[in-house]
Scaffold this motif. Structure first.
Motif, PDB file in Angstrom:
ATOM      1  N   HIS A 162       3.692  -1.468  13.564  1.00 31.34           N
ATOM      2  CA  HIS A 162       3.866  -1.981  12.055  1.00 31.34           C
ATOM      3  C   HIS A 162       3.450  -3.559  12.145  1.00 31.34           C
ATOM      4  N   VAL A 163       2.045  -4.057  12.528  1.00 27.14           N
ATOM      5  CA  VAL A 163       1.877  -5.208  12.855  1.00 27.14           C
ATOM      6  C   VAL A 163       1.590  -6.094  11.413  1.00 27.14           C
ATOM      7  N   ASN A 164       1.280  -5.305  10.211  1.00 30.81           N
ATOM      8  CA  ASN A 164       0.972  -5.903   9.125  1.00 30.81           C
ATOM      9  C   ASN A 164       2.348  -5.622   8.168  1.00 30.81           C
ATOM     10  N   ALA A 165       3.472  -5.467   8.605  1.00 30.85           N
ATOM     11  CA  ALA A 165       4.579  -5.012   7.556  1.00 30.85           C
ATOM     12  C   ALA A 165       4.723  -6.146   6.763  1.00 30.85           C
ATOM     13  N   ARG A 166       4.630  -7.321   7.146  1.00 28.57           N
ATOM     14  CA  ARG A 166       4.980  -8.520   6.066  1.00 28.57           C
ATOM     15  C   ARG A 166       3.910  -8.718   4.893  1.00 28.57           C
ATOM     16  N   GLN A 167       2.601  -8.115   5.291  1.00 35.14           N
ATOM     17  CA  GLN A 167       1.362  -8.577   4.740  1.00 35.14           C
ATOM     18  C   GLN A 167       1.307  -7.689   3.286  1.00 35.14           C
ATOM     19  N   PRO A 168       0.772  -8.050   2.272  1.00 33.97           N
ATOM     20  CA  PRO A 168       0.873  -7.578   1.096  1.00 33.97           C
ATOM     21  C   PRO A 168      -0.133  -6.378   0.984  1.00 33.97           C
ATOM     22  N   LYS A 169      -1.087  -6.294   1.815  1.00 30.20           N
ATOM     23  CA  LYS A 169      -2.001  -5.362   1.692  1.00 30.20           C
ATOM     24  C   LYS A 169      -1.618  -4.162   2.942  1.00 30.20           C
ATOM     25  N   PRO A 170      -1.796  -2.690   2.580  1.00 26.51           N
ATOM     26  CA  PRO A 170      -1.282  -1.860   3.390  1.00 26.51           C
ATOM     27  C   PRO A 170      -1.680  -1.842   4.762  1.00 26.51           C
ATOM     28  N   ASP A 171      -0.854  -1.529   5.627  1.00 30.63           N
ATOM     29  CA  ASP A 171      -1.144  -1.437   7.102  1.00 30.63           C
ATOM     30  C   ASP A 171      -1.408   0.010   7.419  1.00 30.63           C
ATOM     31  N   ALA A 172      -2.713   0.580   7.224  1.00 26.72           N
ATOM     32  CA  ALA A 172      -3.434   1.920   7.486  1.00 26.72           C
ATOM     33  C   ALA A 172      -2.937   2.483   8.785  1.00 26.72           C
TER      34      ALA A 172
ATOM     35  N   ALA B  37       9.177   2.545   7.683  1.00 20.30           N
ATOM     36  CA  ALA B  37       7.610   2.096   7.306  1.00 20.30           C
ATOM     37  C   ALA B  37       6.993   2.947   6.453  1.00 20.30           C
ATOM     38  N   TYR B  38       7.369   4.101   6.257  1.00 21.86           N
ATOM     39  CA  TYR B  38       6.607   4.913   5.170  1.00 21.86           C
ATOM     40  C   TYR B  38       7.118   4.388   3.678  1.00 21.86           C
ATOM     41  N   GLN B  39       8.479   4.001   3.500  1.00 19.77           N
ATOM     42  CA  GLN B  39       8.637   3.508   2.375  1.00 19.77           C
ATOM     43  C   GLN B  39       8.109   2.245   1.937  1.00 19.77           C
ATOM     44  N   ILE B  40       7.991   1.212   3.074  1.00 19.64           N
ATOM     45  CA  ILE B  40       7.421  -0.170   2.675  1.00 19.64           C
ATOM     46  C   ILE B  40       6.072   0.034   2.279  1.00 19.64           C
ATOM     47  N   GLU B  41       5.209   0.962   2.977  1.00 21.31           N
ATOM     48  CA  GLU B  41       3.714   0.935   2.776  1.00 21.31           C
ATOM     49  C   GLU B  41       3.637   2.005   1.496  1.00 21.31           C
ATOM     50  N   TRP B  42       4.389   2.876   1.115  1.00 15.83           N
ATOM     51  CA  TRP B  42       4.406   3.380  -0.164  1.00 15.83           C
ATOM     52  C   TRP B  42       4.497   2.538  -1.340  1.00 15.83           C
ATOM     53  N   ASN B  43       5.522   1.531  -1.059  1.00 12.31           N
ATOM     54  CA  ASN B  43       5.647   0.662  -2.145  1.00 12.31           C
ATOM     55  C   ASN B  43       4.577  -0.375  -2.428  1.00 12.31           C
ATOM     56  N   LYS B  44       3.885  -0.483  -1.223  1.00 10.00           N
ATOM     57  CA  LYS B  44       2.680  -1.643  -1.172  1.00 10.00           C
ATOM     58  C   LYS B  44       1.367  -0.874  -2.149  1.00 10.00           C
ATOM     59  N   LEU B  45       1.151   0.584  -1.708  1.00  8.95           N
ATOM     60  CA  LEU B  45       0.297   1.274  -2.623  1.00  8.95           C
ATOM     61  C   LEU B  45       0.525   1.429  -3.850  1.00  8.95           C
ATOM     62  N   HIS B  46       1.963   1.504  -4.257  1.00  6.66           N
ATOM     63  CA  HIS B  46       2.351   1.588  -5.666  1.00  6.66           C
ATOM     64  C   HIS B  46       2.027   0.533  -6.294  1.00  6.66           C
TER      65      HIS B  46
ATOM     66  N   LEU C 295      -7.776  -0.119  -2.483  1.00  2.00           N
ATOM     67  CA  LEU C 295      -6.327  -0.002  -2.017  1.00  2.00           C
ATOM     68  C   LEU C 295      -6.426  -0.913  -0.740  1.00  2.00           C
ATOM     69  N   SER C 296      -7.299  -1.605  -0.472  1.00  2.00           N
ATOM     70  CA  SER C 296      -7.244  -2.650   0.482  1.00  2.00           C
ATOM     71  C   SER C 296      -7.185  -2.097   1.900  1.00  2.00           C
ATOM     72  N   VAL C 297      -7.918  -0.987   2.254  1.00  2.00           N
ATOM     73  CA  VAL C 297      -8.066  -0.553   3.483  1.00  2.00           C
ATOM     74  C   VAL C 297      -9.843  -0.423   3.736  1.00  2.00           C
ATOM     75  N   SER C 298     -10.132  -0.059   4.642  1.00  2.00           N
ATOM     76  CA  SER C 298     -11.579   0.238   5.132  1.00  2.00           C
ATOM     77  C   SER C 298     -11.931   1.695   4.979  1.00  2.00           C
ATOM     78  N   PRO C 299     -13.273   1.960   4.861  1.00  2.00           N
ATOM     79  CA  PRO C 299     -13.660   3.226   4.472  1.00  2.00           C
ATOM     80  C   PRO C 299     -13.206   4.358   5.676  1.00  2.00           C
ATOM     81  N   ASP C 300     -13.189   3.824   7.139  1.00  2.00           N
ATOM     82  CA  ASP C 300     -12.793   4.467   8.108  1.00  2.00           C
ATOM     83  C   ASP C 300     -11.312   4.889   7.994  1.00  2.00           C
ATOM     84  N   GLU C 301     -10.433   3.878   7.601  1.00  2.00           N
ATOM     85  CA  GLU C 301      -9.088   3.991   7.457  1.00  2.00           C
ATOM     86  C   GLU C 301      -8.363   5.112   6.287  1.00  2.00           C
ATOM     87  N   LEU C 302      -9.268   4.869   5.314  1.00  2.00           N
ATOM     88  CA  LEU C 302      -9.176   5.798   4.227  1.00  2.00           C
ATOM     89  C   LEU C 302      -9.630   7.443   4.504  1.00  2.00           C
TER      90      LEU C 302
END
Length: 599
Positions: free
Chosen positions: A47-57, A136-145, A176-183
């Motif tokens: 979870h290297v980008n946990a602190r970042q506002p953009k999602p960690d795909a 991790a699920y909750q953190i990333e959910w709330n970023k996407l929210h 969503l601040s992710v790459s097409p491959d990540e999506l």
């Protein structure tokens, strides 16, 4: 004797662990919000980008692959060991709840159809695994929210839902601040539920509550007793207490596929299915193998494709009939944690049907196996400390252990995904012991059955407490101190082995010599993860056929070793003693011995 112990030096990880165990002592459910800061502070490699506002795909993908699809509706997660524990805490109708499963984590879970998920834990390793995944699920959910609150973003989501063209996919990935491959990988993980899930994410933030019903050592032991009693009752014709036993911890498909001969008998039908399945990825893997056929162990691909082929009507039932006819009995886990067992009687195998690579000598040399009284007990490998509880329980009843063979995935700090890794030193983070043992496998036992990857032996292993409970500093310390294999089960298994050969419980923080073990010990790992390489962690992708080849190469090596050891044992025994043992076994198997049904 001095030793170099891989101390992680990560106070952040230790603080995180202490924090969630202190919260779990509460008699009521606790909010995961209380763990977010400690989770972020440990800088997990997953979870290297946990602190970042953009999602960690990658973290999102890892979490949703290890949680059931109903997680989008879950607000409360309750953990317990057995049905009895859940009932004791007021969940009287737990057995009527809907069973749910995660794509990439074996854990028995039940959903009440509303907002509560019950999950069965086999050891504290399940807690160490599940909690960071949920956080991790909750953190990333709330970023996407937060990203999905914009009207323009919701319009792009609606357009994508109506028609997922390449351009609309790129637009959605961008907002969503992710790459097409990540999506695309998230689409694969969520499947048809992707749009409904994103709509639920847009409606409300996630606030998960967590409750541990009972986490005592005794309850773990009770759960293991229930599991082992079920195994013994399910094979009434075999009194495991009296038979020579070869214990294998691997998976539920490799050993039966190699021994039953079903895939080889159905080769034409399987390959025809591959051609007609309209699965471009499967067809591409087949074409790659076919081009390299002169270099490849092609049976591995048949076993790989069998998993898809078995989804056709009647195929799975026919496969199980063939397995039963050659002495392979599957015992599913019924009322607790999800670990299937298989009991395999060597004297019922069809030597003409088994994979030819298992013939460690000619047919004449193999035929004594048909008079053997030995069995293989193969289990679907457990998670972390469940390995200790499971082997400790089995060893209470199996008095003629012949060998312990463990095959599983691992992270590697010096190899490639798919490489086979063989260690002979294990540092266990649970007991803080350094285990020294004679691994019965070397590179030469596996190399003949690989073509795409390689083998590294004489390696050092560290058994960690959890996949999320690692960071870059932690990995660097291991690497500098010579530990190249990172996994979760070897140390717990060796702690149980110690208690099988010594007159006391395993020690703590010592050098432990297990060369004295009177039976075979073998560990084979194959690399599924290269955490020192950016983007090559468990959340970044799947093994596909690259994982199938080392799976079967290691299983072939393990079965050849078992056959060789059993043939040597049979040669060492006199015909008279074998005959007496056979008569005793016949009386025990045919008589009404009730001991096998008791704990």
């Amino acid at each position: 004797m001095d030793r170099t112990v891989p101390k992680t030096g990560s106070e952040e990880i230790e603080l995180y662990i202490r924090t969630y165990y202190s919260l779990l002592r509460s008699s009521h459910a606790v909010q995961l919000d209380a763990l977010v800061e400690a989770h972020v502070a440990m800088n997990s490699s997953l979870h290297v980008n946990a602190r970042q506002p953009k999602p960690d795909a990658s973290a999102v993908f890892y979490a949703i692959m290890r949680l059931p699809p109903c997680m989008a509706d879950v607000d409360l997660v309750v953990m317990g060991q057995t049905d009895r524990v859940f009932r004791d805490y007021g969940y009287d109708d737990i057995e009527t709840w809907t069973p749910v499963a995660a794509p990439a984590r074996r854990r028995r879970m039940m959903f009440d159809g509303k907002h509560t998920l019950a999950t069965y834990i086999a050891s504290r390793s399940d807690i160490d695994d599940l909690i960071p995944i949920l956080v991790a699920y909750q953190i990333e959910w709330n970023k996407l929210h937060g990203l999905l609150q914009s009207i323009s973003v919701q319009a792009i989501l609606a357009a994508y839902s109506a028609n997922a063209t390449l351009a609309r996919t790129a637009d959605l990935a961008h907002v969503l601040s992710v790459s097409p491959d990540e999506l695309s990988r998230l689409q694969e993980a969520w499947g048809p539920q992707m749009i409904p899930t994103l709509e639920k994410i847009a409606r409300a933030p996630k606030r998960i509550m967590l409750r541990l019903l009972a986490g005592t050592y005794i309850n773990y032991q009770r759960a293991m007793s229930d599991w082992w009693s079920n195994v013994r009752r399910s094979v009434p014709s075999v009194i495991l207490d009296e038979r020579p036993v070869y214990f294998v911890s691997s998976n539920v498909h490799a050993i039966p596929n190699l021994l039953s001969g079903f895939a080889l008998q159905e080769e034409d039908e399987i390959l025809d299915y591959v051609e007609r399945a309209n699965d471009p990825a499967l067809k591409a893997e087949y074409d790659y193998v076919r081009v390299r056929e002169e270099l490849n162990n092609k049976n591995n691909f048949l076993y790989y494709a069998l998993r898809r082929y078995s989804t056709l009507p009647d195929v799975d039932s026919r496969r199980r009939e063939v397995e039963q006819s050659v002495g392979i009995t599957r015992v599913p886990s019924l009322h607790g944690f999800d670990i299937e067992a298989q009991v395999i009687e060597l004297n019922k195998l069809d030597l003409d049907a088994i994979d030819p690579r298992l013939m460690c000598c000619g047919m004449d040399g193999m035929e004594p196996l048909l008079d053997s009284d030995a069995v293989i007990v193969n289990i679907d490998y457990p998670l972390g400390m469940a390995a200790y509880h499971l082997l400790a329980k089995i060893s209470q009843y199996v008095t003629r252990m012949q060998g312990i063979y463990v095959i599983g995935k691992a992270a590697t700090l010096n190899a490639r995904v798919g490489d086979v890794l063989i260690g002979n030193v294990v540092y266990d983070e649970h007991s803080q012991n350094s285990y020294l043992f004679g691994n019965c496998f070397t590179a030469s036992d596996v190399i003949p059955y690989l073509t795409l990857t390689s083998v590294l032996d004489n390696q050092k292993v560290v058994s960690v407490r959890g996949t999320f409970l690692q960071n870059a500093q932690y990995m660097d310390v291991f690497y500098r101190e010579g530990y190249s294999i990172v996994e979760m089960e070897a140390g717990p298994y060796l702690s149980a082995v110690y208690e099988m050969v010594r007159a006391q419980r395993h020690p703590v923080d010592e050098i432990v010599n297990l060369y004295i073990a009177p039976f075979d010990i073998g560990f084979l790992h194959y690399a599924s993860d290269t955490p020192m390489s950016k983007g090559r962690n468990l959340g970044a992708g799947r093994l596909s056929y690259l994982g199938a080849e080392p799976t079967y190469a290691t299983a072939v090596a393990a079965l050849r070793r078992i056959f060789s050891q059993e043939l040597a044992r049979l040669r060492a025994e006199s015909p008279r003693s074998r005959q007496a043992a056979g008569k005793k076994r016949a009386l025990g198997d045919n008589g009404a011995s009730s001991a096998s049904d008791q704990d």
